[in-house]
Scaffold this active site. Structure first.
Site, PDB file in Angstrom:
ATOM      1  N   HIS A  77      -6.945 -29.391 -26.006  1.00 33.40           N
ATOM      2  CA  HIS A  77      -7.207 -30.241 -27.164  1.00 33.40           C
ATOM      3  C   HIS A  77      -8.271 -31.284 -26.819  1.00 33.40           C
ATOM      4  CE1 HIS A  77      -4.180 -28.745 -29.851  1.00 33.40           C
ATOM      5  NE2 HIS A  77      -3.152 -29.142 -29.115  1.00 33.40           N
ATOM      6  N   HIS A  83      -2.338 -27.236 -22.188  1.00 33.57           N
ATOM      7  CA  HIS A  83      -2.359 -27.251 -23.648  1.00 33.57           C
ATOM      8  C   HIS A  83      -3.056 -28.514 -24.157  1.00 33.57           C
ATOM      9  CE1 HIS A  83      -0.334 -26.620 -27.691  1.00 33.57           C
ATOM     10  NE2 HIS A  83      -0.603 -27.924 -27.762  1.00 33.57           N
ATOM     11  N   GLU A  84      -2.641 -29.657 -23.616  1.00 37.55           N
ATOM     12  CA  GLU A  84      -3.233 -30.916 -24.077  1.00 37.55           C
ATOM     13  C   GLU A  84      -4.660 -31.092 -23.566  1.00 37.55           C
ATOM     14  OE1 GLU A  84      -1.768 -32.232 -26.353  1.00 37.55           O
ATOM     15  OE2 GLU A  84       0.221 -31.364 -26.095  1.00 37.55           O
TER      16      GLU A  84
END
Length: 262
Positions: A61, A57-58
């Site tokens: 980003h 998820h990170e």
């Protein structure tokens, strides 16, 4: 201006590889009934799988921000998938795991620090915020496909692994939906923030640090909780996950309460 990162900045962290290994081994132990404690193996499988999804998820980003113009991302270590490199380790890993243990809710927190001043264009800012939850969507689909395709059959032997997989998939669905809410501090707000007026952004800015906890608190309201998980169940059912299977996975996950099938 280049958006490239050096080889060392892109090298996958041994910590992340270790998490993937734990997920694979514990999943195999549950699948083959090799573990002496099925519940503990389910716990390891779900927690390691959940942290792996947080890393992805990170990473999404960070990678999107890199291509959007923030060339400082590589030097911060965000491209290594190492959870220890996150800006807020407590919000990034510890609190999400606690949320899973206490309430069976998947809710990732903010982690990577993006130098927004380096990025030009509202669409780029929105895409950076959306990239994380979209990763959870893809992870959820990958976990639910075995049910959709009928690969997993349900019986007494396969129930622990099937339910653990269903529970982990449910966490991904909840993470995607909750994190896309337009609440300050969550990615959903980050998607719409570039399109708000400067005055509105300034007024909402102080609430960003409380958004995550506020959402979790609202979910403790019985009526809200029932409606939310009813919706989640309808989503997972659409992919072929039987009703109640993720709940059984959560029961196995809480190994300290004993075997739910005994």
């Amino acid at each position: 201006m280049t958006t490239a990162a050096t080889r060392s900045e892109r090298q996958i962290s041994p910590i992340f590889l270790g998490l993937v290994a734990i997920m694979a081994v514990s999943g195999w132990a549950v699948w083959t009934d090799f573990s002496t404690s099925t519940g503990f193996a389910v716990f390891l499988f779900v927690v390691s799988g959940w942290v792996v999804s947080l890393c992805l998820h990170e990473y999404a980003h960070a990678r999107t921000a890199l291509h959007g113009g923030d060339i400082s991302i590589g030097a911060k270590g965000y491209l290594t998938l190492n959870p220890l490199k996150y800006t807020h380790a407590l919000l990034s890993v510890v609190l999400p795991v606690i949320f899973v243990i206490l309430g069976g809710i998947g809710l990732p927190g903010g982690a990577v620090f993006i130098e927004r001043g380096r990025i030009r264009g509202r669409w780029k800012h929105s895409l950076i915020s959306a990239a994380g939850p979209l990763t959870n969507v893809l992870f959820a689909i990958a976990l639910m496909l075995p049910f959709t395709l009928g690969v997993i059959t349900l019986d007494r032997t396969s129930a622990p692994f099937a339910s653990a997989l269903a529970f982990l998939a449910m966490l991904q669905v909840t993470a995607a939906i909750l994190n896309l809410l337009p609440v300050p501090g969550l990615d959903g707000y980050g998607v719409i923030e570039p399109w708000l007026s400067y005055r509105t952004r300034r007024q909402l800015e102080p609430f960003g640090q409380f958004g995550l906890l506020a959402v979790f608190g609202v979910l403790w309201i019985p009526e809200v909780n029932a409606a939310f998980f009813g919706f989640i169940d309808s989503v997972t059912a659409a992919f072929g996950i039987p009703d109640g299977l993720s709940g059984l996975g959560y029961a196995f996950f809480q190994f300290w309460k004993g075997d739910p099938l005994s």
